[in-house]
Structures are given as structure tokens and as C-alpha cells.
Scaffold this motif. Structure first.
Motif, PDB file in Angstrom:
ATOM      1  N   ALA A 206      -6.209  32.277  46.602  1.00 53.20           N
ATOM      2  CA  ALA A 206      -5.921  33.098  47.930  1.00 53.20           C
ATOM      3  C   ALA A 206      -6.890  33.424  48.713  1.00 53.20           C
ATOM      4  N   ARG A 207      -5.843  33.703  50.387  1.00 50.91           N
ATOM      5  CA  ARG A 207      -7.565  34.372  51.306  1.00 50.91           C
ATOM      6  C   ARG A 207      -6.274  35.711  51.389  1.00 50.91           C
ATOM      7  N   VAL A 208      -7.573  36.119  52.119  1.00 53.60           N
ATOM      8  CA  VAL A 208      -7.400  37.216  52.850  1.00 53.60           C
ATOM      9  C   VAL A 208      -7.872  37.947  53.894  1.00 53.60           C
TER      10      VAL A 208
ATOM     11  N   SER B  69      -9.346  40.125  56.396  1.00 55.49           N
ATOM     12  CA  SER B  69      -9.496  41.616  56.803  1.00 55.49           C
ATOM     13  C   SER B  69     -10.526  42.522  57.969  1.00 55.49           C
TER      14      SER B  69
ATOM     15  N   VAL C 154      -5.543  44.922  56.050  1.00 59.64           N
ATOM     16  CA  VAL C 154      -5.527  42.839  55.841  1.00 59.64           C
ATOM     17  C   VAL C 154      -4.650  42.637  57.204  1.00 59.64           C
TER      18      VAL C 154
ATOM     19  N   LEU D  88       2.021  37.249  47.402  1.00 61.26           N
ATOM     20  CA  LEU D  88       1.611  36.095  47.613  1.00 61.26           C
ATOM     21  C   LEU D  88       2.343  34.901  47.130  1.00 61.26           C
TER      22      LEU D  88
ATOM     23  N   ILE E 157      -7.441  42.382  44.247  1.00 62.71           N
ATOM     24  CA  ILE E 157      -6.215  41.548  44.626  1.00 62.71           C
ATOM     25  C   ILE E 157      -5.407  42.061  42.922  1.00 62.71           C
TER      26      ILE E 157
ATOM     27  N   ALA F  70      -2.177  36.931  54.793  1.00 60.18           N
ATOM     28  CA  ALA F  70      -3.020  37.408  53.171  1.00 60.18           C
ATOM     29  C   ALA F  70      -2.237  35.819  53.400  1.00 60.18           C
TER      30      ALA F  70
ATOM     31  N   GLU G   9     -11.903  35.426  49.579  1.00 54.83           N
ATOM     32  CA  GLU G   9     -10.440  34.907  48.475  1.00 54.83           C
ATOM     33  C   GLU G   9     -11.135  34.782  46.726  1.00 54.83           C
TER      34      GLU G   9
ATOM     35  N   VAL H 220      -1.525  41.562  48.003  1.00 53.45           N
ATOM     36  CA  VAL H 220      -2.468  41.876  48.423  1.00 53.45           C
ATOM     37  C   VAL H 220      -2.080  43.086  49.005  1.00 53.45           C
TER      38      VAL H 220
END
Length: 454
Positions: free
Chosen positions: A33-35, A37, A18, A103, A45, A21, A86, A98
Motif C-alpha cells: 500500500a502506498r500513500v 501525503s 492524502v 484500497l 492505514i 492512495a 507505505e 486510508v
């Protein structure tokens, strides 16, 4: 279990790679939620104690070189060796994490708001502008972000212009030597995601699109990483033929309290030269005004955030060294004014904008909302002094200033604390978080303790 066996298990199942995040808010305050990677698949998540897969928003890819704001020799393909993942979070979510990182989630009411803007480090050959990205004193967004996070906001509003590292640093320039450049992940990471990290962990964000995120500039990263809407084919800025779609998007509202909402307007592709009927931008922004007016009817109080100030102004020098004023954005005044000569709906109490690299507050005796400008959070600052008598300036037709405050050549962030219906306490902080000015906003009128921060 023996330690060697534990170590072996750990090597078989590595921790997700990650890189960032965070949470962005979209229509009606919906949290996404966004990550980002470097792995080959999106991570899981955990939402309210239950693990679930994230959705792939954008795969790793290198985008073929396209026409940009720079010459072809100062441009290159955009490499994104990262996944954007996401997941929309259900309303009422109590916890989300995450890879062990919690978050930030939206509050029922956003009572403490940080406002920042124009944060990246400028590397632009056409302007011979090479900010010292390697010097945190001269490119202080990381310091600003850490201080803003320590203020413990409920919400962060970025009023646009995240990406500035467009062209390579010249040989021999130690201030920016080694900086990544172009519109790919390495420049986005250096310009935004690394310095913003503490503030991305502190609160959900409302992200506003700036002119540096149009399709000929950082638009590919904007759509991959930040915009809260689904990423649709043709809206990704990958092909110049699709720019008429990729450069515009619809306004939306984010509730802040039962009686107050934030109206988010994408005005990235406007022009200070003005727009006329028949121009694509004229029609798109006139339509945006109609949608904003409809959204504004939902609550008695509205804050509107967009990148280009409709009612603010700055100053610059012409080729002869003479000062001239950069008045409120004429493209928006033309298109909004074609619907309403007063430019904004009557229940918009304040505008939150950037673009001009300073902090500014303007209140009007004419029926216009207060304008705040917060383009002072990391990009090379405006240095030309404003007029000694700013009350004589008319940023838009019919706009009469009755209170004014500004900070030229200072980096920092602005905070807003809700006092009640239509009432906010506002503070201007320097890069380290020290308060440099205090203001109040009541209805459409605002007042500050200090007229000029020095």
C-alpha cells in the motif's frame, strides 16, 4: 454534543492530506500500500479493521539539480513537497483503507487484466515536441484510465513511460500553456497521478520501468512513488555518481494463477544502438536473463513484461523524409542473445511491452513468443505507417512472423481475460472503452480478427 463543539473538534484533528492512495505488487505478488501525503506525518492505514501506522518511504525534499537528459538551462531541481508512505500488506488481507478510501487488493487469480503504456504528455525541447496537454482529445490518458477502470480489472499492468513533461511549454503555445515541467511532484502529479486516479482505485498495479524513468529523466519519482522494492540509499537517482546503481534492478515474478506468472524485467537503460561484452548494460541484462530463466522454471506458462519490445517494431522518418524501421531493441537482443540465441526461455509465451507508440500483435512461426506492444495510452502517437507486407519484416535475427495486427494513430488500452491454462482472450479498446479488435493467445501463438485497425 453541540454542533459548534463538533466543528471545533474537526478543526483540531483535520483529515489526512492524502493526495493519492494505491497498491503496487512486488516480488511473488506481495502487495504494498502506498500513500502520497502533503501532511507532516504518514497517515494511519486500516487493515482488516485494525488501524496501524504507515512507514515513511521518502520524506518531502527538494533535490539539487543534477545532469539530466536536457541541457542545464532546461532543467531544474526536483521538488517533492510530499511524503511517500507505505506498508506491505499481509497475504490474505481482506480489506484496507486510508482516510476512508478503500484500497484495491489482489485476487487469488488475476483473470481480468488491463495493459497500458506510454501515458504521459510529451514536452521535450530537443525534439521540438509539445503535445497539447490541456486538450483531453490530444492528451487522453485521463479518458483512457476512466474507461479501463470501468472494465473492472483484477490487475493493471503499466509497461512503462509514465512521465513526459520534461521541459517548459514555449510562450504562446496554448495547447500546453501553464503545464508543470521537470521531474518533481507537480509534473508527476499532472502527468500520472491525477489522470490515473480512477484506475489506481480500481485494481492493484504491476509497474514496469520505462526509459523515461531512468536516472537522467524521471528516475527520482520512479523510486519514490512506484518501484515496489525498498528505497535504498544510492538507488534514488539523486546523484549522478550513483546512476550505475539507480538505473538497474532485479527481475521478479508475480503469480497470476497456479500455472501462470508474470515476469517483470527492468530494461529501462537499454539502447537501440546495441550493447557489447564489457558494457555495463550488456552484463546487467545478461544477468537479468539468467534470473528470468530461473524464475520461469516455477510455472509452465509465463508472460514477460518489460518496456522495450524485443520482438516488435515501429517506423519513423529520417531527415530526408524516408521511412525506416525501428526493429526490436538491439541492446536486449545482444545481451539476451549472448545467453540464448532464441532470446527468451521456451516457456515464455508472450511479451508485453511499450516504447513504440502504437498497439501491435506479432505471432511467430519460429520458436519465439508472441509480442504485444501497448504504447498507445496517452503519449503523442506514432504516425508513420507500417509496411504493407509486415510478414516480410524480421524484428530479430531468426524471427519469422506468421501473424500480425496493428493500430497506428489510435489511443486506448488492451485487456486480457484468462480462458484456461496458457489461453487468453484479448481485446483492444479505444480511449472510450469500445472494442476495436479481438485476439486469442494460446501457448505462444496469437491471432487477431483485424489485421489493421482503422
Amino acid at each position: 454534543m453541540p454542533a459548534a463543539l463538533l466543528a471545533g473538534c474537526a478543526s483540531v484533528v483535520p483529515a489526512p492530506a492524502v493526495l493519492s492512495a494505491y497498491v503496487v505488487l512486488g516480488e511473488q505478488g506481495g502487495a504494498i500500500a502506498r500513500v502520497l501525503s502533503s501532511d507532516t506525518t504518514c497517515p494511519a492505514i486500516e487493515v482488516d479493521g485494525r488501524a496501524q501506522p504507515m512507514q515513511l518511504r521518502a520524506p518531502a525534499a527538494t533535490i539539487a539539480q543534477r545532469p539530466t537528459a536536457s541541457s542545464a538551462t532546461d532543467s531544474k531541481p526536483s521538488a517533492f513537497p510530499v511524503l511517500t508512505c507505505e506498508l506491505p500488506l499481509p497475504a490474505g488481507t481482506r480489506s484496507a483503507s486510508v482516510a476512508g478510501q478503500r484500497l484495491p487488493l489482489p485476487q487469488a487469480e488475476a483473470r481480468r487484466i488491463v495493459v497500458i503504456g506510454d501515458t504521459g504528455c510529451r514536452l521535450k525541447k530537443a525534439d521540438n515536441a509539445y503535445q497539447a496537454c490541456n486538450d483531453p482529445e490530444q492528451a487522453p490518458f485521463g479518458t483512457v484510465a476512466a474507461a479501463a477502470a470501468a472494465w473492472r480489472p483484477d490487475l493493471v499492468i503499466h509497461v512503462g513511460d509514465y512521465h513526459y513533461r520534461e521541459n517548459p511549454c514555449p510562450d504562446g503555445n496554448a495547447g500546453c500553456a501553464g503545464s508543470p515541467w521537470g521531474y518533481g511532484w507537480d509534473a508527476w502529479r499532472a502527468d500520472f497521478f491525477l489522470p490515473a486516479a480512477p484506475l489506481l482505485r480500481a485494481a492493484p498495479w504491476v509497474v514496469v520501468r520505462g526509459n523515461h524513468e531512468t536516472c537522467v529523466r524521471g528516475g527520482q519519482g520512479w523510486w519514490r512513488f512506484l518501484d515496489p522494492r525498498p528505497l535504498a540509499p544510492g538507488r534514488d537517482c539523486n546523484r549522478a555518481a550513483d546512476d550505475q546503481l539507480g538505473n538497474y534492478s532485479e527481475p521478479y515474478a508475480v503469480p497470476l494463477a497456479p500455472d501462470t506468472q508474470l515476469l517483470v524485467v527492468d530494461t529501462a537503460a537499454t539502447t537501440w544502438r546495441g550493447l557489447k561484452p564489457g558494457d555495463l548494460g550488456f552484463e546487467r541484462y545478461r544477468d537479468a536473463y539468467a534470473k528470468v530463466a530461473a524464475l520461469a522454471q516455477r510455472t509452465p506458462y509465463n508472460l514477460l513484461t518489460n518496456h522495450h519490445p524485443v520482438l516488435g517494431f515501429g517506423a519513423d522518418l529520417d531527415k530526408h523524409g524516408q521511412r525506416y524501421l525501428q526493429l526490436g531493441d538491439k541492446g536486449l537482443q545482444d545481451s539476451f542473445g549472448a545467453v540464448n540465441p532464441l532470446l527468451l526461455p521456451a516457456n515464455v509465451q508472450a511479451l508485453l511491452s511499450g516504447h513504440v507508440h502504437l498497439w501491435q500483435q506479432i505471432s511467430y512461426s519460429s520458436p519465439h513468443p508472441t509480442q504485444f506492444v501497448t504504447g498507445f495510452s496517452g503519449t503523442a502517437e506514432a504516425l508513420v505507417p507500417l509496411p504493407d507486407d509486415p510478414l516480410a519484416v524480421q524484428p530479430a535475427p531468426g524471427a519469422v512472423i506468421d501473424a500480425f495486427s496493428a493500430w497506428v494513430d489510435g489511443f486506448g488500452f488492451m485487456t486480457m481475460e484468462r480462458d484456461g491454462p496458457g489461453a487468453w482472450r484479448i481485446e483492444v479498446h479505444d480511449r472510450h472503452g469500445a472494442v476495436r479488435n479481438r485476439c486469442t493467445l494460446t501457448g505462444r501463438q496469437s491471432r487477431c480478427e483485424t489485421a489493421q485497425i482503422r
